[in-house]
Write a protein that holds these residues in place. Structure first.
Motif, short mmCIF file in Angstrom:
data_model
loop_
_atom_site.label_atom_id
_atom_site.label_comp_id
_atom_site.label_asym_id
_atom_site.label_seq_id
_atom_site.Cartn_x
_atom_site.Cartn_y
_atom_site.Cartn_z
N SER A 417 55.15 36.80 42.32
CA SER A 417 53.72 36.67 42.62
C SER A 417 53.11 38.06 42.68
CB SER A 417 53.52 35.96 43.97
OG SER A 417 54.18 34.72 43.98
N ILE A 418 51.91 38.21 42.13
CA ILE A 418 51.22 39.51 42.18
C ILE A 418 49.77 39.34 42.61
CG2 ILE A 418 52.72 40.60 40.47
CD1 ILE A 418 50.58 40.07 38.38
N GLY A 419 49.51 38.29 43.37
CA GLY A 419 48.13 37.99 43.72
C GLY A 419 47.63 38.64 45.00
N GLY A 420 48.52 39.29 45.76
CA GLY A 420 48.10 39.88 47.03
C GLY A 420 47.55 41.28 46.86
N GLY A 421 47.03 41.83 47.95
CA GLY A 421 46.54 43.21 47.94
C GLY A 421 45.14 43.34 47.38
N VAL A 423 41.97 44.00 44.89
CA VAL A 423 41.63 43.54 43.55
C VAL A 423 41.75 44.72 42.59
CG1 VAL A 423 39.83 42.57 42.08
CG2 VAL A 423 40.09 41.79 44.45
N PRO A 424 42.49 44.56 41.48
CA PRO A 424 42.67 45.66 40.53
C PRO A 424 41.34 46.15 39.95
CG PRO A 424 44.23 43.90 40.10
CD PRO A 424 43.25 43.36 41.09
N ILE A 425 41.33 47.42 39.54
CA ILE A 425 40.10 48.00 39.00
C ILE A 425 39.88 47.55 37.56
CG2 ILE A 425 38.99 50.18 38.34
CD1 ILE A 425 40.37 51.49 40.69
N THR A 426 40.94 47.58 36.74
CA THR A 426 40.76 47.29 35.32
C THR A 426 40.69 45.79 35.06
OG1 THR A 426 43.12 47.18 34.77
CG2 THR A 426 42.12 49.36 34.80
N ARG A 427 39.97 45.48 33.99
CA ARG A 427 39.80 44.08 33.61
C ARG A 427 41.14 43.46 33.21
NH1 ARG A 427 37.95 41.75 28.45
NH2 ARG A 427 37.11 39.66 28.84
N GLU A 429 44.20 44.21 34.24
CA GLU A 429 45.04 43.96 35.41
C GLU A 429 44.57 42.74 36.18
OE1 GLU A 429 44.81 47.72 37.37
OE2 GLU A 429 46.74 48.40 36.56
N ARG A 430 43.25 42.56 36.24
CA ARG A 430 42.73 41.34 36.91
C ARG A 430 43.11 40.10 36.11
NH1 ARG A 430 38.13 44.69 37.42
NH2 ARG A 430 37.01 43.54 35.80
N ALA A 431 43.05 40.18 34.78
CA ALA A 431 43.43 39.04 33.95
C ALA A 431 44.92 38.73 34.10
CB ALA A 431 43.09 39.33 32.48
N LEU A 432 45.76 39.79 34.21
CA LEU A 432 47.19 39.57 34.40
C LEU A 432 47.45 38.82 35.70
CD1 LEU A 432 50.18 40.02 33.78
CD2 LEU A 432 50.00 42.27 34.87
N ARG A 433 46.75 39.22 36.76
CA ARG A 433 46.92 38.53 38.05
C ARG A 433 46.55 37.06 37.92
NH1 ARG A 433 44.26 40.65 43.66
NH2 ARG A 433 45.81 42.27 43.30
N ASP A 434 45.44 36.79 37.26
CA ASP A 434 45.01 35.40 37.08
C ASP A 434 46.02 34.61 36.23
OD1 ASP A 434 42.79 36.00 38.52
OD2 ASP A 434 41.42 36.09 36.81
N ALA A 435 46.53 35.26 35.16
CA ALA A 435 47.48 34.59 34.28
C ALA A 435 48.75 34.21 35.03
CB ALA A 435 47.81 35.49 33.08
N VAL A 436 49.26 35.12 35.87
CA VAL A 436 50.47 34.83 36.63
C VAL A 436 50.23 33.68 37.59
CG1 VAL A 436 52.08 35.72 38.37
CG2 VAL A 436 51.44 37.13 36.41
#
Length: 468
Positions: A417-421, A423-427, A429-436
């Motif tokens: 899981s990588i959803g905690g912490g 919110v990433p700055i780059t688009r 990295e945010r998409a990767l979090r959502d995909a996971v």
């Protein structure tokens, strides 16, 4: 295998008693047909006698009362399942292993997204089930009592000897609880063999039904003469009659009383070939001019057996005036049954790998691997394109591929899981979090078991399809 047994394969009857239940029953029938089952309409008693499975949509009490007059034992009864009319729970009621109720319940549960309530002890404890092994490999169980004793011993943590007259595949491994060797005095053992000799009292013999018996005889051969000759032939070959799957001959013998009586005595289906079909069977066969003049082909028993199976065990053999031949199919025993699809989730460094190693030691899974980075990258790219339908199709494709591969290999999937912490700055990295996150949800829905690791502790979120 008798005609009745062959007819019941993949045949299922579905029952419902309310409007909502009938709607779900229609959906279940559609799912079963897609999986290769034939859905029939029949009264419960008739379906119980002829079908592979009965599925009741409604209260379990109704199902129990409906089947009660027909129940015999787990080696004869069909699979019986009960599903509530909302499709939330699938419960195998009868013949979980030999009848395949557990396997069918998992199939229906996955398709409906329903919880599957498995109660058989070997499944719950992750132990080798000898009756499941026998069913998957088409083996006849020669001692029900020994089968029960072996299951009980394995559940107690004891070990059981295993030997096979047929070599296992190169990459086959004995499941936990079994060791290679013969049964010792006073200890339980399993033997996979077609031999006719009686094994020791502590040994369970499992016989593969892989031999075809070819038969030829003169017209009006006495029934008892042919029967005794066939049994004598099998004894000389040291092959159990339980290892036969077919009796074969020329079509001129289709109505021969002795041949029909022999098939009935051996409980075998029959195949009768024309002279032209027998003549076309490839191979070298001992021929007879008399037989050729009488039937149109120089060899009957051997060609008929060879038409059913490729490996020659015994060619034309004359016993008391009748001719017999024995051929068998290729056979390699396997322990590869469908294991549960296990997903192990949790943040980094929470103990996912160590928990997976424990499941391996217990024999619950054959191995484990992390979800490949290429999957996460592909789903991230799909999200960045902002085409929802395309992303959903990509997600479904990867989930099906990952689930099928994990089941085939008996492996667990690990996904961090990588959803905690923050919110990433780059688009990206945010998409990767959502995909996971979306992949975790989709894999959890497809999995039979889901474990969440936190602080080194495993919490079962879903087991055998049941949320806990």
């Amino acid at each position: 295998m008798t005609e009745a047994k062959r007819n019941r394969e993949r045949e299922t009857a579905v029952y419902a008693y309310t409007e909502r239940g009938r709607e779900l029953a229609a959906r279940i029938e559609e799912l079963l047909r897609e999986a290769g089952y034939r859905c029939i309409r029949a009264e419960v008693g008739e379906a119980f006698a002829r079908s592979e499975a009965l599925v009741f949509v409604g209260a379990s009490g109704i199902a129990v009362r409906k089947i009660a007059p027909f129940v015999k034992d787990k080696f004869q009864d069909p699979a019986v399942l009960c599903i509530d009319e909302y499709g939330r729970f699938v419960i195998p009621l009868l013949s979980g292993h030999v009848g395949g109720a557990n396997e069918l319940a998992r199939l229906i549960g996955r398709q409906l997204g329903a919880a599957v309530a498995i109660s058989t002890a070997t499944d719950l404890n992750g132990r080798f089930a000898v009756d499941v092994f026998a069913k998957k490999n088409g083996l006849a169980i020669m001692s029900r009592e020994n089968a029960k004793r072996i299951s009980a011993a394995l559940l107690r943590g004891e070990t059981v000897a295993f030997e096979s007259a047929f070599p296992l595949g190169e990459d086959e491994k004995l499941p936990a609880g079994l060791y290679a060797g013969k049964a010792e005095e006073g200890r339980l053992g399993i033997r996979v063999s077609a031999a006719a000799e009686i094994p020791p009292d502590t040994c369970l013999q499992l016989i593969p039904k892989i031999y075809a018996l070819g038969v030829g005889c003169r017209r009006n051969t006495p029934v008892e003469l042919l029967k005794h000759a066939a049994l004598r032939f099998l004894k000389e070959q040291n092959i159990s009659k339980d290892a036969l799957f077919m009796l074969a001959s020329i079509d001129l013998k289709r109505d021969e009383p002795a041949v029909r009586a022999l098939a009935s005595h051996l409980e075998l289906p029959t195949r009768f070939f024309t002279a032209e079909e027998l003549a076309a069977v490839p191979g070298e066969f001992e021929t007879s001019e008399f037989v050729h003049k009488t039937t149109g082909v120089g060899a009957v028993s051997a060609r008929a057996a060879a038409a059913c199976a490729p490996i020659k065990i015994a060619g034309k053999t004359v016993v008391d005036g009748a001719t017999f031949a024995l051929y068998r199919k290729e056979f390699t025993p396997t322990f590869r049954t469908e294991r549960p699809f296990v997903l192990i989730a949790g943040a980094r460094y929470q103990g996912k790998r160590r928990f997976a190693e424990r499941l391996c030691r217990e024999g619950h899974i054959a191995g484990f691997r992390a979800v490949p980075d290429e999957v996460l990258e592909a789903l991230t790219d799909a999200l960045l394109r902002e085409e929802r339908a395309a992303f959903e199709a990509e997600l479904s494709r990867w989930v099906c591929s990952l689930a099928e591969g994990a089941r085939n290999r008996g492996e667990a999937l690990l996904l961090s899981s990588i959803g905690g912490g923050l919110v990433p700055i780059t688009r990206r990295e945010r998409a990767l979090r959502d995909a996971v996150g979306r992949l975790q949800c989709a894999l959890a829905a497809a999995a039979d078991e889901v474990y969440l690791l936190e602080l080194g502790l495993a919490r079962a979120l879903k087991k055998f399809g049941e949320s806990v």
